[in-house]
Design a protein around this motif. Sequence first.
Motif, PDB file in Angstrom:
ATOM      1  N   ALA A 195      52.178 -21.169  26.064  1.00 21.74           N
ATOM      2  CA  ALA A 195      52.516 -22.619  25.707  1.00 21.74           C
ATOM      3  C   ALA A 195      53.561 -22.239  24.477  1.00 21.74           C
ATOM      4  O   ALA A 195      53.191 -21.544  23.611  1.00 21.74           O
ATOM      5  CB  ALA A 195      51.274 -23.344  25.375  1.00 21.74           C
ATOM      6  N   LYS A 196      54.711 -23.098  24.613  1.00 23.10           N
ATOM      7  CA  LYS A 196      55.343 -23.093  23.152  1.00 23.10           C
ATOM      8  C   LYS A 196      55.079 -24.480  22.554  1.00 23.10           C
ATOM      9  O   LYS A 196      55.323 -25.469  23.094  1.00 23.10           O
ATOM     10  CB  LYS A 196      56.772 -23.194  23.801  1.00 23.10           C
ATOM     11  N   VAL A 197      54.691 -24.261  21.342  1.00 26.64           N
ATOM     12  CA  VAL A 197      54.300 -25.348  20.365  1.00 26.64           C
ATOM     13  C   VAL A 197      55.467 -25.675  19.625  1.00 26.64           C
ATOM     14  O   VAL A 197      55.982 -24.726  18.984  1.00 26.64           O
ATOM     15  CB  VAL A 197      53.087 -24.891  19.373  1.00 26.64           C
ATOM     16  N   ASP A 198      55.598 -26.999  19.524  1.00 21.82           N
ATOM     17  CA  ASP A 198      56.975 -27.418  18.743  1.00 21.82           C
ATOM     18  C   ASP A 198      56.297 -27.363  17.155  1.00 21.82           C
ATOM     19  O   ASP A 198      55.493 -28.134  16.939  1.00 21.82           O
ATOM     20  CB  ASP A 198      57.263 -28.973  18.958  1.00 21.82           C
ATOM     21  N   TRP A 199      57.145 -26.637  16.301  1.00 22.49           N
ATOM     22  CA  TRP A 199      56.788 -26.321  15.211  1.00 22.49           C
ATOM     23  C   TRP A 199      56.982 -27.496  14.251  1.00 22.49           C
ATOM     24  O   TRP A 199      56.435 -27.631  13.224  1.00 22.49           O
ATOM     25  CB  TRP A 199      57.549 -25.059  14.487  1.00 22.49           C
ATOM     26  N   GLN A 200      57.863 -28.634  14.768  1.00 15.01           N
ATOM     27  CA  GLN A 200      57.989 -29.855  13.882  1.00 15.01           C
ATOM     28  C   GLN A 200      56.545 -30.650  13.853  1.00 15.01           C
ATOM     29  O   GLN A 200      56.438 -31.330  12.631  1.00 15.01           O
ATOM     30  CB  GLN A 200      58.878 -30.674  14.895  1.00 15.01           C
ATOM     31  N   TRP A 201      55.708 -30.305  14.878  1.00 16.94           N
ATOM     32  CA  TRP A 201      54.336 -31.072  14.779  1.00 16.94           C
ATOM     33  C   TRP A 201      53.785 -30.428  13.704  1.00 16.94           C
ATOM     34  O   TRP A 201      52.998 -31.290  12.843  1.00 16.94           O
ATOM     35  CB  TRP A 201      53.651 -30.638  15.940  1.00 16.94           C
ATOM     36  N   ILE A 202      53.797 -28.821  13.286  1.00 20.45           N
ATOM     37  CA  ILE A 202      53.078 -28.419  12.253  1.00 20.45           C
ATOM     38  C   ILE A 202      53.860 -28.865  10.947  1.00 20.45           C
ATOM     39  O   ILE A 202      53.045 -29.046   9.813  1.00 20.45           O
ATOM     40  CB  ILE A 202      53.021 -26.845  12.208  1.00 20.45           C
ATOM     41  N   ARG A 203      55.014 -28.984  11.083  1.00 21.23           N
ATOM     42  CA  ARG A 203      55.801 -29.451   9.666  1.00 21.23           C
ATOM     43  C   ARG A 203      55.471 -31.016   9.204  1.00 21.23           C
ATOM     44  O   ARG A 203      55.066 -31.261   8.070  1.00 21.23           O
ATOM     45  CB  ARG A 203      57.224 -29.546   9.758  1.00 21.23           C
ATOM     46  N   GLU A 204      55.179 -31.824  10.300  1.00 21.93           N
ATOM     47  CA  GLU A 204      54.708 -33.245   9.982  1.00 21.93           C
ATOM     48  C   GLU A 204      53.074 -33.148   9.539  1.00 21.93           C
ATOM     49  O   GLU A 204      52.950 -33.880   8.639  1.00 21.93           O
ATOM     50  CB  GLU A 204      54.635 -34.078  11.284  1.00 21.93           C
ATOM     51  N   LEU A 205      52.184 -32.356  10.002  1.00 19.15           N
ATOM     52  CA  LEU A 205      51.250 -32.136   9.587  1.00 19.15           C
ATOM     53  C   LEU A 205      50.998 -31.364   7.994  1.00 19.15           C
ATOM     54  O   LEU A 205      50.147 -31.996   7.240  1.00 19.15           O
ATOM     55  CB  LEU A 205      50.151 -31.081  10.598  1.00 19.15           C
ATOM     56  N   HIS A 206      51.908 -30.683   7.880  1.00 16.95           N
ATOM     57  CA  HIS A 206      52.092 -30.214   6.449  1.00 16.95           C
ATOM     58  C   HIS A 206      52.427 -31.434   5.381  1.00 16.95           C
ATOM     59  O   HIS A 206      51.876 -31.470   4.195  1.00 16.95           O
ATOM     60  CB  HIS A 206      52.865 -28.890   6.328  1.00 16.95           C
ATOM     61  N   GLN A 207      53.584 -32.105   5.924  1.00 11.11           N
ATOM     62  CA  GLN A 207      54.010 -33.213   5.008  1.00 11.11           C
ATOM     63  C   GLN A 207      52.899 -34.354   4.688  1.00 11.11           C
ATOM     64  O   GLN A 207      52.686 -34.921   3.707  1.00 11.11           O
ATOM     65  CB  GLN A 207      55.103 -34.078   5.803  1.00 11.11           C
ATOM     66  N   ALA A 208      52.031 -34.402   5.897  1.00 10.20           N
ATOM     67  CA  ALA A 208      50.816 -35.358   5.617  1.00 10.20           C
ATOM     68  C   ALA A 208      49.752 -34.886   4.708  1.00 10.20           C
ATOM     69  O   ALA A 208      49.252 -35.385   3.870  1.00 10.20           O
ATOM     70  CB  ALA A 208      50.036 -35.684   7.062  1.00 10.20           C
ATOM     71  N   LEU A 209      49.587 -33.356   4.651  1.00  8.95           N
ATOM     72  CA  LEU A 209      48.655 -32.804   4.063  1.00  8.95           C
ATOM     73  C   LEU A 209      49.072 -32.569   2.521  1.00  8.95           C
ATOM     74  O   LEU A 209      48.348 -32.764   1.552  1.00  8.95           O
ATOM     75  CB  LEU A 209      48.359 -31.451   4.282  1.00  8.95           C
ATOM     76  N   THR A 210      50.416 -32.735   2.152  1.00  8.95           N
ATOM     77  CA  THR A 210      50.951 -32.391   0.740  1.00  8.95           C
ATOM     78  C   THR A 210      51.630 -33.638   0.417  1.00  8.95           C
ATOM     79  O   THR A 210      52.690 -33.497  -0.462  1.00  8.95           O
ATOM     80  CB  THR A 210      52.040 -31.285   0.787  1.00  8.95           C
ATOM     81  N   MET A 211      51.209 -34.888   0.817  1.00  7.52           N
ATOM     82  CA  MET A 211      51.826 -35.949   0.638  1.00  7.52           C
ATOM     83  C   MET A 211      52.020 -36.376  -0.994  1.00  7.52           C
ATOM     84  O   MET A 211      52.916 -36.794  -1.354  1.00  7.52           O
ATOM     85  CB  MET A 211      51.231 -37.351   1.143  1.00  7.52           C
ATOM     86  N   ASP A 212      50.910 -36.018  -1.646  1.00  7.86           N
ATOM     87  CA  ASP A 212      50.809 -36.308  -3.117  1.00  7.86           C
ATOM     88  C   ASP A 212      51.772 -35.420  -3.849  1.00  7.86           C
ATOM     89  O   ASP A 212      52.407 -36.001  -4.739  1.00  7.86           O
ATOM     90  CB  ASP A 212      49.260 -36.114  -3.670  1.00  7.86           C
ATOM     91  N   ALA A 213      51.919 -34.193  -3.421  1.00  6.48           N
ATOM     92  CA  ALA A 213      52.650 -33.248  -4.184  1.00  6.48           C
ATOM     93  C   ALA A 213      54.287 -33.706  -3.867  1.00  6.48           C
ATOM     94  O   ALA A 213      54.999 -33.392  -4.725  1.00  6.48           O
ATOM     95  CB  ALA A 213      52.471 -31.732  -3.824  1.00  6.48           C
ATOM     96  N   GLY A 214      54.795 -34.164  -2.818  1.00 10.02           N
ATOM     97  CA  GLY A 214      56.059 -34.342  -2.552  1.00 10.02           C
ATOM     98  C   GLY A 214      56.368 -35.990  -2.422  1.00 10.02           C
ATOM     99  O   GLY A 214      57.394 -36.142  -2.277  1.00 10.02           O
ATOM    100  N   ARG A 215      55.474 -36.645  -3.183  1.00  8.56           N
ATOM    101  CA  ARG A 215      56.002 -38.121  -3.589  1.00  8.56           C
ATOM    102  C   ARG A 215      57.065 -38.204  -4.546  1.00  8.56           C
ATOM    103  O   ARG A 215      57.301 -37.204  -5.464  1.00  8.56           O
ATOM    104  CB  ARG A 215      54.766 -39.046  -3.830  1.00  8.56           C
TER     105      ARG A 215
END
Length: 926
Positions: A195-215
Motif C-alpha cells: 500500500a502507498k500511503v499519501d505522506w500529505q496525510w502525515i504532514r497534516e497530522l504533524h500540523q495538528a500536533l504542532t499547532m501551538d508551536a506553528g501559530r
Amino acid sequence: MARLAQALSILSPRHSVRTRFALFIGASGLLLAVVVALLVERDQHRQLEDTIRQATQREAQFLGRTISLALQERLLQIQQVAALPEVSNGLSDPARLRLTLEQARTHHPALTWLAITDAHGLITTATGTLLEGRQVAGETWFKQGIRGPWIGTPQAAGALADRLPLDSNGQPRQLLDLAVPVIDYDGQTIGVVVAKVDWQWIRELHQALTMDAGRPGSEQESLLLTPSGDVTLGPTDRLGQPLRLEGLDAVIRSGRPTVLTWPGGRAYLTASAKLQVAPGPSAPTWVLIVRQDAQQAMGAATRLRERMLVSGTLLSLLFMALSWLLANHISRPLRRLADTAVSMRHGDAVEFPPVPPGATDEIADLGTALRDMDAAMRSQMEQQRQAAHRYLALFETSPNGIFVTMEGHLTLINHAGLHLCGVTDPSDVLGTAVTERFHPDDRALIQSLLDRLGREDTPSTAEQARLVRRDGSTIDVELIAWSFEDQGHRAIHLLLQDITDRKRARQELEHHRDHLEELIAERTLELRQARDKAEAANEAKSAFLANMSHEIRTPMNAIIGMTYLVRRKPDDPANAQRLQSVSEAAQHLLEIINDILDLSKIESGMLTLEHIDFAVADVLQRSCDLIAPKARDKGLRLLIDNAIDTPHLKGDPTRLAQAIINLLSNAVKFTDRGTITLRASVQDRDQHIVRFEVRDTGVGIPQEQMAHLFKPFEQGDSSTTRRFGGTGLGLAITRNLAERMGGTIGVTSEPGVGSLFWFTARLLPGEQTALPPPEQAPAAAAEVIAPEMAAEQRLRQRHPGARVLLAEDNAINQILATELLNMAGLDVTVASTGKEAVACLREQAFDIVLMDVHMPEMDGMEATRQIRQLPSPRARIPILAMTASVLRGEQEACLNAGMNGHVPKPIDPLSLYEALNHWLDASPRP
C-alpha cells in the motif's frame, strides 16, 4: 608644584595604604558583581537548555508514538487484507481481488494505491489496474515485505507520479510504502500486499500536533528529518531538502540545545531528539529539530546580567568612597609610626609617640611592639658581641682542626689545625689555597666539595683525605664541611679529625676476619629463606583473592536479587529508580571482583587463551559500543581507525576485547573533552605482531608516575583514586593479557595534552573462509516477553506445584530464592543446614534440591554424598549446587560429590529458571 606632587603621591596606590585599601574594596565588589552576574546568567542558560531539551524529548516521544501508531494502524489494515481468504488462498480471480483492494482504499483514503504481487515480484492485481503486470522484484518494499511486515520512508511517487494530483503545496506527492507478506494455509509465502500511503496525510497530522508551536507570532518551529537527512515535516520552503547547518551534527549527537546560525543569518536556539517512526530495533532513526529565536529565548538572562553589572558597579564605587574616608582615619597614626620605624632603621635615637590612656586597638599594639622591638634589638646586639667572644674561645680550644676558607683560600685556622699542618705560625698557611694542604690525589675531591658548598648550604657527609704536613709527611683525616654567609661573602668551614690510628686499627682488624666465608654462607641461607617466604606470601595472596570472591558475592547476591523482586512488584513508583541505582552499584562491585579474579587467575597461571578465528572490525566496534554511552555522557568523540588489511585473525577475541575496553575505559575516565581514537595496525607482518593504540586528549601523566601505571593495585598517584575512582587493576590486567598474547604494553603522555596507551599481540592470520553471520533479530511480534519471564512461564506451565528443597543458611538468600521459586508456581521447603536437608529428604519426597555449598554443621558436598546413599528413588533426585565461587576446582568438586549442575551466585533469575526447567524436564514427576 611640590604640593601637587605630594597630593598625587597620596593618591598613588604605591605610596598610600588608604588608596590601596579603597581600590581593593572597589575592585572586590566589582569582581563579585561580575562573577555573580555570570553565574546567574549561566544558571539561567542551563535551566533554559534543560527545559527546552526536556520539552523537545517529550514532543519527539509524543510525535513519534502518534505517527508510529497511525502507520501501525494502516499496516494492520493491509495485514487484514492479506489475511482475507480470497487473498491468502491464491485462487480468486483478479477482478474480485481488485474489488477487495478498492473497498480497502475507499474506507481508508490515506491509502493512495494498493496492489498484490506473486512470490516472484509480479503485480497481479492493483487498484485502478495501475502498474498491473509490472515486475517489481527489485523494489525495496517487495524485498522487505516478502520477509515480514515493513514500513518504509517517504519518497517520490515514481511510476505513480503522473497518475496523482499535486499536494496542497503544489508539490509532487510523496508516498510511503507499507508491505506485508501473503501467507497461504500451508504457511508458504505466496506474495506481497503493498500500500502507498499519501505522506500529505502525515504532514497534516504533524500540523495538528504542532499547532501551538506553528501559530502566527510564535518563534518556535519543529522539523522532522528522515534517516537520510531530508526535511519531510516542517516549513513548506524546506520540505524535501536536506538540512545542512554547521554545528547541527554535534547538537544531534549530544542532545544539548545550542545556538546556531541558520540560513538567512538569524540565530536560533536549536534542540534535537531522536525518534523511531517504525517499531523494531532495526528500524531507522528519525530526528526531530526544534528551533527558537535565540534573542527571545536568552533575552531575560541577558537583561538580568546587565542589571546586576550596573548595580554592582555603582555599589563598588560607593564602597570605594567609604573605604577612602575610613582608610584616611586609620592611616594617620600609622604614618607617624612609620616615620619612627625609619629613624630606627637609620640607628637614630627615637622618641615614640605617646599612647593614649586606655587605648587597646591595633595601632596602640603596634606602637608598643615597636618600642619593645627597639629595646630587644639593643639587647640582641649586646648578646651578639658576647657570643662572638665565646665563639672565638671555642674555635681556638677545639680538639679538632678548623679551617675557614673564602674564595678557596685559608682566612682563619685554629691551634689544632696548625698542629695538624705541622706549623706554629699562622702566617705560614693563611692566604694559601686550601687544596694545597692536601695530597695531590685528593685535591679534586676537596675542590669539588668547595664548589658544591659555594652554591648550596647543605652540609657535606664525612669524607676521608690525606693532609700534607710541612715536613712532607701525610696523615689521614676525616673532614666535614659546611658554608655560611660572612659580610656578603660565602665562607666555608672545614672540620678535620686525625684518623690515622683508627684507620691503621681497622686495617689490622680486616686481616683477622678469617670466618668471612661462614658469614656469607649464613647470609645466603637467610636470603633463600626470605625468598621462599615471599613466594609463599604470593600464593597466599592468590588464595585470599579467590576466597574474597565468595565473601563478597554472597551479600551482593541479596542486593541484586532483592532489587529484581521489588522492581517486579513496586509499591512506590519511585522505587524502580532507587533500586536501579542499587543494581548498578552491585554490578559495579561485581566488575571489581571480576578484575580481582582475573588478576588472580593470571598470577596463578590458571588463565587459558582461546585460538579461534574472529573478525577484527567486529572486536573493535563491539569494544567501542560498550564504552560509547560513557563517552556520550561526557561529550567525547569516539573514533575507530582500522589499518589492518586482514579481515580475520586467529586468537582470543574475548581477552583481546577486554584489553581494548580497559584502555578505552581508562581514556574516558581521564578525558573531559575532545576525542578518543582507537587504532589497530600491523607492526611486524613477518612476526604476526598487531598493535592496538588508544589516544586521548585527557589530563596526561607526569613522567615520574609512568613506572607505576602497570603494577597491580596502583594508579598514577594516590590522588587519582580519590578524584577519578577505580581499583588500579585494569592496566595491570591489560599488561598481563598482552604478555600472554606474546606482546608488550607501553604509554607515552604529556600532561595537559593527552596520552597514548598501546599494546601488541601475536595474532596469526585467520582462515579465509567466511565466518558465520551474526544472528538476525526475529521480526517484531505483537508482544515481546523478557527471557526470564518466558522461562518463568514455561516452568509454571510444565511443572506447576513441583516441590523444591532449598538448602541455604543465609536468611536473606532464603527469602530471595523462595520468592523467585514461588513466583514460578513451585512449592518450596527451606533447610538452614546440610544436616536439615538430609533429614527432610528422609521424611518427605521432593522433585529437585537447590544446595548451598558453604553451610554450618554440614556443608553442601557432604549433604549430597549422604543423599546419594538414601534408598531409591530419593537417591536419584536432581541436586543443583548454589555457590558464589567461580573457581573451576570447586565446581568440579560439586560434580564429584554427586551434584548434577551448578547455579552461580549472584542468582540470575533466567539462569535459575532455565536450570530448573532442564532438570525437571529430565526427571519428570511420577
